[in-house]
Enzyme design. Structure first.
Site, mmCIF file in Angstrom:
data_model
loop_
_atom_site.group_PDB
_atom_site.id
_atom_site.type_symbol
_atom_site.label_atom_id
_atom_site.label_comp_id
_atom_site.label_asym_id
_atom_site.label_seq_id
_atom_site.Cartn_x
_atom_site.Cartn_y
_atom_site.Cartn_z
ATOM 1 N N PHE A 12 0.820 -1.226 0.000
ATOM 2 C CA PHE A 12 0.000 0.000 0.000
ATOM 3 C C PHE A 12 0.855 1.279 0.000
ATOM 4 C CE2 PHE A 12 -2.140 2.790 3.393
ATOM 5 C CZ PHE A 12 -2.723 3.633 2.465
ATOM 6 N N ASP A 34 10.321 -6.702 -3.708
ATOM 7 C CA ASP A 34 9.109 -7.085 -2.965
ATOM 8 C C ASP A 34 8.885 -8.585 -3.113
ATOM 9 O OD1 ASP A 34 6.370 -5.245 -2.027
ATOM 10 O OD2 ASP A 34 6.190 -7.424 -2.253
ATOM 11 N N THR A 101 9.967 -11.231 9.223
ATOM 12 C CA THR A 101 10.117 -10.148 8.229
ATOM 13 C C THR A 101 10.558 -8.837 8.878
ATOM 14 O OG1 THR A 101 8.492 -11.107 6.749
ATOM 15 C CG2 THR A 101 8.868 -8.744 6.532
ATOM 16 N N THR A 134 6.329 3.118 12.562
ATOM 17 C CA THR A 134 4.943 3.438 12.910
ATOM 18 C C THR A 134 4.868 4.139 14.266
ATOM 19 O OG1 THR A 134 2.889 2.367 13.614
ATOM 20 C CG2 THR A 134 4.843 1.039 13.752
ATOM 21 N N ASP A 135 3.773 4.881 14.473
ATOM 22 C CA ASP A 135 3.542 5.485 15.797
ATOM 23 C C ASP A 135 3.169 4.426 16.834
ATOM 24 O OD1 ASP A 135 0.976 4.880 14.881
ATOM 25 O OD2 ASP A 135 0.146 6.890 15.204
ATOM 26 N N GLU A 136 2.828 3.212 16.375
ATOM 27 C CA GLU A 136 2.354 2.187 17.316
ATOM 28 C C GLU A 136 3.449 1.729 18.277
ATOM 29 O OE1 GLU A 136 -0.361 -0.679 15.641
ATOM 30 O OE2 GLU A 136 -0.908 0.679 14.021
ATOM 31 N N TYR A 160 2.834 -6.887 16.415
ATOM 32 C CA TYR A 160 3.232 -6.014 15.291
ATOM 33 C C TYR A 160 4.102 -4.865 15.790
ATOM 34 C CZ TYR A 160 2.843 -2.086 12.016
ATOM 35 O OH TYR A 160 3.127 -1.007 11.211
ATOM 36 N N LYS A 164 8.097 -3.946 15.121
ATOM 37 C CA LYS A 164 8.566 -2.690 14.518
ATOM 38 C C LYS A 164 9.522 -1.971 15.475
ATOM 39 C CE LYS A 164 7.503 -1.046 11.100
ATOM 40 N NZ LYS A 164 8.021 -1.231 9.700
ATOM 41 N N ASN A 190 -2.218 5.494 7.864
ATOM 42 C CA ASN A 190 -2.385 5.997 6.496
ATOM 43 C C ASN A 190 -3.696 5.508 5.905
ATOM 44 O OD1 ASN A 190 0.872 6.234 4.905
ATOM 45 N ND2 ASN A 190 0.389 6.529 7.043
ATOM 46 N N LYS A 199 -7.846 -3.635 6.284
ATOM 47 C CA LYS A 199 -7.707 -2.499 7.203
ATOM 48 C C LYS A 199 -9.027 -1.710 7.231
ATOM 49 C CE LYS A 199 -3.206 -3.380 7.661
ATOM 50 N NZ LYS A 199 -2.115 -2.836 6.888
ATOM 51 N N PRO A 215 -17.823 -4.304 10.864
ATOM 52 C CA PRO A 215 -17.459 -4.736 12.214
ATOM 53 C C PRO A 215 -16.719 -3.650 12.985
ATOM 54 C CG PRO A 215 -16.088 -5.836 10.561
ATOM 55 C CD PRO A 215 -16.935 -4.863 9.829
HETATM 56 P P1 NAD Z 1 1.502 -3.591 3.333
HETATM 57 O O1 NAD Z 1 1.224 -4.785 4.190
HETATM 58 O O2 NAD Z 1 0.409 -3.028 2.493
HETATM 59 O O3 NAD Z 1 2.717 -3.911 2.345
HETATM 60 C C1 NAD Z 1 3.870 -4.582 2.759
HETATM 61 C C2 NAD Z 1 4.666 -4.940 1.516
HETATM 62 O O4 NAD Z 1 5.868 -5.594 1.933
HETATM 63 C C3 NAD Z 1 3.949 -5.905 0.575
HETATM 64 O O5 NAD Z 1 4.097 -5.494 -0.760
HETATM 65 C C4 NAD Z 1 4.659 -7.228 0.801
HETATM 66 O O6 NAD Z 1 4.637 -8.082 -0.327
HETATM 67 C C5 NAD Z 1 6.058 -6.754 1.139
HETATM 68 N N1 NAD Z 1 6.812 -7.729 1.931
HETATM 69 C C6 NAD Z 1 6.393 -8.376 3.051
HETATM 70 N N2 NAD Z 1 7.344 -9.211 3.484
HETATM 71 C C7 NAD Z 1 8.404 -9.080 2.639
HETATM 72 C C8 NAD Z 1 9.685 -9.652 2.575
HETATM 73 N N3 NAD Z 1 10.091 -10.563 3.489
HETATM 74 N N4 NAD Z 1 10.527 -9.279 1.575
HETATM 75 C C9 NAD Z 1 10.129 -8.369 0.654
HETATM 76 N N5 NAD Z 1 8.909 -7.802 0.660
HETATM 77 C C10 NAD Z 1 8.059 -8.142 1.643
HETATM 78 O O7 NAD Z 1 2.087 -2.507 4.330
HETATM 79 P P2 NAD Z 1 1.899 -0.931 4.319
HETATM 80 O O8 NAD Z 1 0.641 -0.584 5.019
HETATM 81 O O9 NAD Z 1 2.162 -0.429 2.958
HETATM 82 O O10 NAD Z 1 3.094 -0.505 5.285
HETATM 83 C C11 NAD Z 1 4.405 -0.262 4.764
HETATM 84 C C12 NAD Z 1 5.323 0.122 5.898
HETATM 85 O O11 NAD Z 1 4.825 1.278 6.559
HETATM 86 C C13 NAD Z 1 5.443 -0.960 6.977
HETATM 87 O O12 NAD Z 1 6.779 -1.015 7.387
HETATM 88 C C14 NAD Z 1 4.549 -0.470 8.095
HETATM 89 O O13 NAD Z 1 4.999 -0.926 9.348
HETATM 90 C C15 NAD Z 1 4.708 1.041 7.957
HETATM 91 N N6 NAD Z 1 3.571 1.860 8.415
HETATM 92 C C16 NAD Z 1 2.301 1.578 7.996
HETATM 93 C C17 NAD Z 1 1.248 2.394 8.395
HETATM 94 C C18 NAD Z 1 -0.162 2.145 7.907
HETATM 95 O O14 NAD Z 1 -1.087 2.879 8.278
HETATM 96 N N7 NAD Z 1 -0.400 1.174 7.021
HETATM 97 C C19 NAD Z 1 1.483 3.480 9.231
HETATM 98 C C20 NAD Z 1 2.808 3.730 9.652
HETATM 99 C C21 NAD Z 1 3.845 2.920 9.229
HETATM 100 P P1 TYD Z 2 -6.484 -0.923 11.342
HETATM 101 O O1 TYD Z 2 -6.934 -0.315 10.052
HETATM 102 O O2 TYD Z 2 -6.298 -2.396 11.422
HETATM 103 O O3 TYD Z 2 -5.153 -0.162 11.759
HETATM 104 P P2 TYD Z 2 -4.350 -0.197 13.188
HETATM 105 O O4 TYD Z 2 -4.821 -1.329 14.003
HETATM 106 O O5 TYD Z 2 -2.935 -0.393 12.734
HETATM 107 O O6 TYD Z 2 -4.594 1.132 13.813
HETATM 108 O O7 TYD Z 2 -7.528 -0.512 12.466
HETATM 109 C C1 TYD Z 2 -7.836 0.858 12.725
HETATM 110 C C2 TYD Z 2 -8.763 0.895 13.918
HETATM 111 O O8 TYD Z 2 -10.023 0.302 13.551
HETATM 112 C C3 TYD Z 2 -8.267 0.085 15.108
HETATM 113 O O9 TYD Z 2 -8.628 0.759 16.299
HETATM 114 C C4 TYD Z 2 -9.025 -1.226 15.009
HETATM 115 C C5 TYD Z 2 -10.340 -0.810 14.376
HETATM 116 N N1 TYD Z 2 -10.992 -1.802 13.501
HETATM 117 C C6 TYD Z 2 -12.345 -2.101 13.671
HETATM 118 O O10 TYD Z 2 -13.031 -1.578 14.589
HETATM 119 N N2 TYD Z 2 -12.916 -2.986 12.809
HETATM 120 C C7 TYD Z 2 -12.214 -3.591 11.802
HETATM 121 O O11 TYD Z 2 -12.787 -4.416 11.064
HETATM 122 C C8 TYD Z 2 -10.840 -3.270 11.646
HETATM 123 C C9 TYD Z 2 -10.018 -3.909 10.555
HETATM 124 C C10 TYD Z 2 -10.268 -2.351 12.505
#
Ligand code: NAD
Ligand code: TYD
Length: 368
Positions: A12, A34, A101, A134-136, A160, A164, A190, A199, A215
């Site tokens: 993503f 990837d 990973t 991540t902020d988590e 998770y 991180k 994001n 998500k 849900p």
């Molecule tokens: P995502 O799950 O959508 O994508 C992860 C990508 O990594 C995929 O394309 C997957 O194929 C690839 N991947 C997984 N394991 C691999 C490996 N062993 N070797 C090579 N490629 C591999 O994740 P995302 O939401 O795009 O998040 C990207 C980064 O940003 C992550 O590090 C995540 O912790 C961080 N992040 C995400 C968010 C969010 O809201 N999604 C917020 C803050 C930080």
């Molecule tokens: P998510 O998109 O999984 O991101 P993160 O857990 O990394 O913040 O979830 C966002 C918020 O939404 C989190 O508080 C969990 C909640 N959530 C639901 O209530 N229902 C759902 O089906 C999902 C996927 C998340």
């Protein structure tokens, strides 16, 4: 001209970053590595497939030798590391992949970068290893707590966020011990195009279209700070340009929402679209909105996530002051752009909602 290795570029945020970079810096070399896990999708890179400087490599960050070869043959000067297992719920049901990973994979990249850039001295210009975190890692806030700063102590609560946090510490250690030029960004939630529909936001959008329940974990009062994904790419760009080596930067949207409020908002926006669009009503006849029934009738409170963090919020003062970072896309714009994208890209989401995805969703959601 920069030569970037982007790990996880078919996911993503990685894919949105690649689109952003190809658009902003068309002369740069972009090598995406990837492993194409369930979350990675080659189609996410379709907009840059014809881009002259673009190369896709299907491979695993755990393959240190492959990473070293890419660094040498492409004369890479910048690694932007997105590759990760990223879904909290999956980390609860199966933490091992997250350790593999996120921790060992990140260490594999660091080892390769150290070998080629420092031991072999192969980087002709100032190298940079940018780690996307991540902020988590900071844990959970109460409603009264101040937002996370770069000085907030790490307190990860889920497998998770623990994985991180561990990777962040390895990145830090490779700077202090071996002199690797690193930066780290800790970003809030994001949303936007290409978001995998496990998500919250894409799941709600697609479930409304299919007339499936929405849900809500627990009481729906948990709070997240949402950032449009291109603003994350912009924040990373500024960190690469202006960030101080060895530092971490918090990137966020200053945009806190409870989960239930965000779901209600998406329901209202969808209802309005359906009310004004006959084609939409015909395309998605199972959506309650197609029959004039409010989408929020699909809301269903389900069992809470184990260890569910209550609130995340990012203080962006350091990024504002040092990098000149300010999000460019308002939440109103971003959420509408996101709805537009999902409504215009049915083929994309149908292709990612395969049998494995359905199994995951079915095992995950049990009405409380
Ligand atoms: P995502 O799950 O959508 O994508 C992860 C990508 O990594 C995929 O394309 C997957 O194929 C690839 N991947 C997984 N394991 C691999 C490996 N062993 N070797 C090579 N490629 C591999 O994740 P995302 O939401 O795009 O998040 C990207 C980064 O940003 C992550 O590090 C995540 O912790 C961080 N992040 C995400 C968010 C969010 O809201 N999604 C917020 C803050 C930080
Ligand atoms: P998510 O998109 O999984 O991101 P993160 O857990 O990394 O913040 O979830 C966002 C918020 O939404 C989190 O508080 C969990 C909640 N959530 C639901 O209530 N229902 C759902 O089906 C999902 C996927 C998340």
């Amino acid at each position: 001209m920069k030569k970037l290795l982007i790990t996880g570029g078919a996911g993503f945020i990685g894919a949105n970053f690649v689109h952003y970079w190809a658009n902003e810096y068309p002369e740069d070399r972009l090598v995406v590595l990837d492993a194409l896990t369930y979350a990675g999708n080659r189609n996410n890179l379709a907009p840059v497939e014809q881009h002259e400087g673009f190369r896709f490599v299907s491979g695993d960050i755990l393959d240190t030798a492959l990473v070293e070869t890419l660094l040498r043959e492409e004369s890479i000067d910048t690694i932007v590391h997105f590759a990760a297992e990223s879904h909290v719920d999956r980390s609860i049901s199966g933490p091992d992949a997250f350790i593999e990973t996120n921790i060992i994979g990140t260490h594999s990249l660091l080892k390769a970068a150290r070998q080629v850039w420092i031991t072999e001295g192969r980087c002709p210009v100032q190298h940079r290893f940018h780690h996307v975190s991540t902020d988590e890692v900071f844990g959970s806030l109460t409603p009264e707590d101040p937002a996370f700063t770069e000085q907030t102590a790490y307190a990860p609560n889920s497998p998770y966020s623990a994985s991180k946090a561990a990777s962040d510490f390895f990145v830090r250690a490779y700077h202090h011990t071996y002199g690797l030029n690193v930066t780290t960004s800790n970003c809030s939630n994001n949303y936007g195009p290409y978001h995998f529909p496990e998500k919250l936001i894409p799941l709600v959008i697609l479930n409304i279209l299919h007339g499936q329940s929405l849900p809500i974990y627990g009481d729906g009062k948990n709070i997240r700070d949402w950032l449009y994904v291109s603003d994350h790419a912009y924040g990373i760009d500024l960190t690469l340009k202006k960030g101080r080596v060895g530092e971490t930067y918090n990137i966020g949207g200053c945009n806190e929402w409870t989960n239930i409020d965000i779901v209600q908002l998406i329901c209202q926006l969808m209802d309005t679209r359906f009310a004004h669009d006959d084609i939409l009503r015909r395309r998605f006849p199972k959506s309650p909105a197609a029959g004039g029934v409010a989408s929020n009738s699909l809301i269903s409170y389900v069992a809470d996530r184990a260890g569910h963090d209550f609130r995340y919020a990012i203080d962006t003062a350091t990024a504002n002051e040092e990098l000149g970072y300010q999000p460019k896309v308002s939440f109103e714009q971003g959420i509408n752009l996101t709805l537009d994208w999902y409504l215009s890209n049915e083929q994309w989401w149908r292709s990612v909602m395969d049998g494995t995805y359905q199994q995951w969703i079915e095992q995950q959601y049990k009405v409380a």
